[in-house]
Design an enzyme around this catalytic site. Structure first.
Site: not given
Length: 344
Positions: A187, A211, A281, A284, A307, A316
């Site tokens: 990211r 994150k 993004h 990504r 994730h 995806y």
């Protein structure tokens, strides 16, 4: 003077750097107390900023209502949603739902319970199970109004678009930034927080802080290692900054690259390459789609992309329209030919 959001240096460890102020310049206590609590939880500055702007939007609307925060109900939120949907430009369902979630969190923070129903009842119950299809289904209950969000469709860049965008760069630093997004799925915020010590060149690995301050190790492809080494040896200014990526010129030379600087970089190269869809993004997404096409397992892709939930990784697996047409053309080319029609 309207209510305002004012960034300011945190004077204490538990003080959020974003403050909501009223027309007289006084702090809005119910909002700032909540932000301070989230800052204590060590949420990222990006998350704190998003929360602060959501609260600012709601506080401005609440000013015109004959209610205080302690008096709101789900009926109040229904009116708030109706107000947002009448605005131009209309906010996306994701934006509206995020604002509702933040308001409910604020109410729970101050009152220790969910927002009362009022005259509106939006409770929904459904059965759900693991996204991979195994396990016993269980009942899920959602309280409160929530807009239906359209299913996300991943739209990766094509190989031609990537090549054209890649060719527009002239510095090893910028090539390294894009390469880490394209070949490791990082990211933009992860790029900006990379430190020199995160590079493990001897092991061909990179330590990433994602994150929620979750850490992961990702492999470094050989071509990216070469670009990174060229950047470190030939371009990176002599500086005490611990960040991996720093400004190469101007007044900020040697200082850490900023979110604004990264946005400016991509904006410049979108114009230069004439690829308007190229953004951090999207690169990504391109990484995730390429990995799925190559046959990587979902748990491995979940780890590489950082994730928290495999539901996100499953996005995806859904083919983009271009993938559907490509697969269709391949299948049609390989199917048995129909017999020629009889001549009249």
């Amino acid at each position: 003077m309207k209510l305002a959001l004012v960034p300011q240096p945190a004077t204490q460890a538990g003080t959020c750097p974003y403050r909501l102020l009223d027309e007289a310049g006084h702090e809005i206590a119910w909002a700032n107390d909540f932000l301070d609590a989230q800052h204590l939880r060590q949420l990222s500055p990006r998350s704190l900023r998003a929360y602060a702007y959501d609260l600012l939007h709601f506080a401005r609307w609440l000013q015109s209502q004959p209610q205080t925060l302690s008096e709101i109900t789900e009926s109040t939120l229904r009116d708030y949603v109706r107000y947002q949907l009448n605005q131009q430009p209309r906010p996306t369902p994701q934006t509206v739902n995020h604002r509702l979630t933040v308001i409910r969190c604020v109410y729970r923070f101050h009152h220790g319970q969910e927002i009362p129903a009022g005259h509106s009842h939006f409770q929904r119950t459904w059965s759900t199970r693991c996204p991979l299809g195994y396990g016993r289904p269980h009942r899920a209950v959602a309280l409160g109004l929530r807009l239906r969000q359209p299913r996300r469709v991943i739209q990766p860049l094509t190989a031609e678009q990537v090549a054209k965008f890649w060719a527009s760069f002239r510095t090893f630093r910028d090539l390294a930034v894009v390469g880490l997004m394209l070949l490791d799925g990082l990211r933009s915020c992860e790029i900006l927080t990379l430190q020199l010590e995160d590079l493990k060149l001897a092991d061909a690995q990179l330590h990433v802080l994602g994150k929620g301050r979750k850490q992961r190790m990702v492999p470094l492809p050989g071509e990216i290692m070469e670009v990174l080494q060229s950047y470190l040896h030939l371009e990176r200014p002599l500086t005490n900054a611990p960040c991996l990526f720093v400004s190469l010129k101007g007044r900020r030379r040697g200082q850490p690259m900023t979110p604004a600087g990264l946005r400016s970089l991509f904006r410049h190269h979108r114009l230069r390459s004439q690829i308007p869809a190229a953004n951090p993004h999207r690169f990504r997404h391109t990484f995730g789609a390429d990995m799925v096409r190559a046959g990587i397992s979902l748990p491995a892709l979940q780890h590489l992309m950082g994730h928290a939930q495999i539901h996100t990784t499953l996005l995806y697996v859904q083919l983009a329209p271009s993938d559907v047409w490509r697969e269709y053309a391949r299948a049609v080319a390989n199917r048995p030919r129909l017999p020629s029609p009889p001549m009249p």
